[in-house]
Design an enzyme around this catalytic site. Structure first.
Site, mmCIF file in Angstrom:
data_model
loop_
_atom_site.group_PDB
_atom_site.id
_atom_site.type_symbol
_atom_site.label_atom_id
_atom_site.label_comp_id
_atom_site.label_asym_id
_atom_site.label_seq_id
_atom_site.Cartn_x
_atom_site.Cartn_y
_atom_site.Cartn_z
ATOM 1 N N ARG A 207 1.078 -1.207 0.104
ATOM 2 C CA ARG A 207 0.110 -0.019 0.082
ATOM 3 C C ARG A 207 0.797 1.209 0.151
ATOM 4 N NH1 ARG A 207 -3.418 -3.117 -1.333
ATOM 5 N NH2 ARG A 207 -5.433 -3.276 -0.499
ATOM 6 N N GLU A 236 -3.414 7.222 -4.573
ATOM 7 C CA GLU A 236 -3.896 6.652 -5.806
ATOM 8 C C GLU A 236 -5.117 7.382 -6.539
ATOM 9 O OE1 GLU A 236 -3.677 2.376 -5.371
ATOM 10 O OE2 GLU A 236 -1.587 2.288 -4.691
ATOM 11 N N HIS A 255 -0.782 0.050 -9.515
ATOM 12 C CA HIS A 255 -1.596 -0.863 -8.708
ATOM 13 C C HIS A 255 -2.478 -2.159 -9.441
ATOM 14 C CE1 HIS A 255 -3.705 -1.203 -4.359
ATOM 15 N NE2 HIS A 255 -3.506 -2.536 -4.883
HETATM 16 C C1 GLV Z 1 -4.888 -5.301 -3.734
HETATM 17 O O1 GLV Z 1 -4.326 -4.414 -3.567
HETATM 18 C C2 GLV Z 1 -5.417 -6.414 -2.540
HETATM 19 O O2 GLV Z 1 -5.553 -5.959 -1.500
HETATM 20 O O3 GLV Z 1 -6.144 -7.154 -3.070
#
Ligand code: GLV
Length: 289
Positions: A207, A236, A255
């Site tokens: 994250r 983001e 991401h």
């Molecule tokens: C993606 O970042 C997730 O947490 O699945």
């Protein structure tokens, strides 16, 4: 695009179940707006930092997530970032597209070796272990880790548990795999980057707010570290004018860690199963609570 907050607050009213994406904040106000019949919030992600777990627990709202099925795809992407940053693939590709490939250059785009390097895994959980298996099994890397532990069968008997400071000072590649919590927010701050080797590469597929982005920019510009590979940023989406995007030694992806067909199919199925189980008042197949 993610629904605006006002639309979420409006549309959850009267719902027994909510299917959320990691871009949707599910806090006490949303649960209040839904009403007392809310039984479940099912997140299409393994991470649940967008959900106020304590508020859900206090209201008896079940929370679902999608672990395991994205472990290998996300570890693949972490490894892709690691090798891309080490071999400077982002800047090399940009140079080709810009018509700057004039000849074979003995000193062109000299990068770092992976074979035998030291990998530091911060958070030896499911995805951290999967990355460590790749790096140790395939590239004979020495593995240090802080937090969590390998499991029998990982082939990581030689991995060494160390404190974070030791990991930062000794690793050639530092990859972070912890959940985002108040304790891990800005775990990678100016002091952490200053401890890393000048040749080190930082990888974040967890994250964005786990790293302090201004401090990361400073570390990359000042040569405190050699490079970074990010699949997650703060915020983001990243602003197109973000100074990190001007740096040759920083690779940024939008991401996409779990972005393979099988992972996303399986995540979707699990999220639906969690949602249905919750609405029916049954135990969820996968819950972080
Ligand atoms: C993606 O970042 C997730 O947490 O699945």
């Amino acid at each position: 695009l993610p629904p605006p907050r006002s639309a979420i607050l409006d549309r959850v009213h009267g719902c027994a179940g909510v299917l959320s994406l990691l871009t949707d904040t599910m806090d006490a106000a949303v649960m209040e707006a839904a009403g007392p019949q809310l039984r479940v919030i099912s997140n299409l992600a393994v991470g649940v930092n967008n959900i106020d777990l304590a508020a859900a627990e206090a209201r008896g709202v079940a929370v679902g997530h999608t672990p395991d099925v994205l472990t290998e795809s996300t570890a693949d992407l972490a490894f892709a970032l690691l090798i891309s940053a080490a071999r400077r693939m982002g800047e090399a590709t940009t140079a080709v597209k810009a018509g700057q490939w004039k000849t074979w250059d003995p000193l062109g785009f000299i990068g770092a070796d992976l074979m035998g390097a030291t990998l530091g895994v911060v958070g030896m959980g499911r995805i951290g272990r999967a990355l460590a298996r790749r790096c140790h099994g395939g590239w004979k890397m020495k593995v240090l880790y802080a937090g969590g532990r390998p499991a029998p069968g990982d082939g990581l008997n030689d991995a060494v548990s160390v404190d974070l400071e030791t990991l930062l000072t000794q690793s050639d590649f530092v990859s972070v795999h912890v959940p985002l919590t108040p304790q891990t927010r800005h775990l990678f701050d100016a002091a952490a980057f200053a401890r890393m080797k000048a040749s080190a590469i930082f990888i974040n597929t967890a994250r964005g707010p786990i790293h302090d982005q201004k401090a990361l920019h400073h570390a990359l510009v000042s040569g405190e570290i050699a490079g970074a590979g990010l699949d997650v940023t703060d915020p983001e989406p990243m602003d197109a004018g973000d100074p990190l995007l001007t740096l040759d030694n920083c690779i940024v992806l939008p991401h996409i860690g779990s972005g393979t067909r099988s992972s996303r199919d399986a995540m979707s199925r699990i999220a639906a199963e969690n949602l249905i189980a919750g609405v029916l008042g049954r135990p969820l197949p996968f819950s972080p609570l």
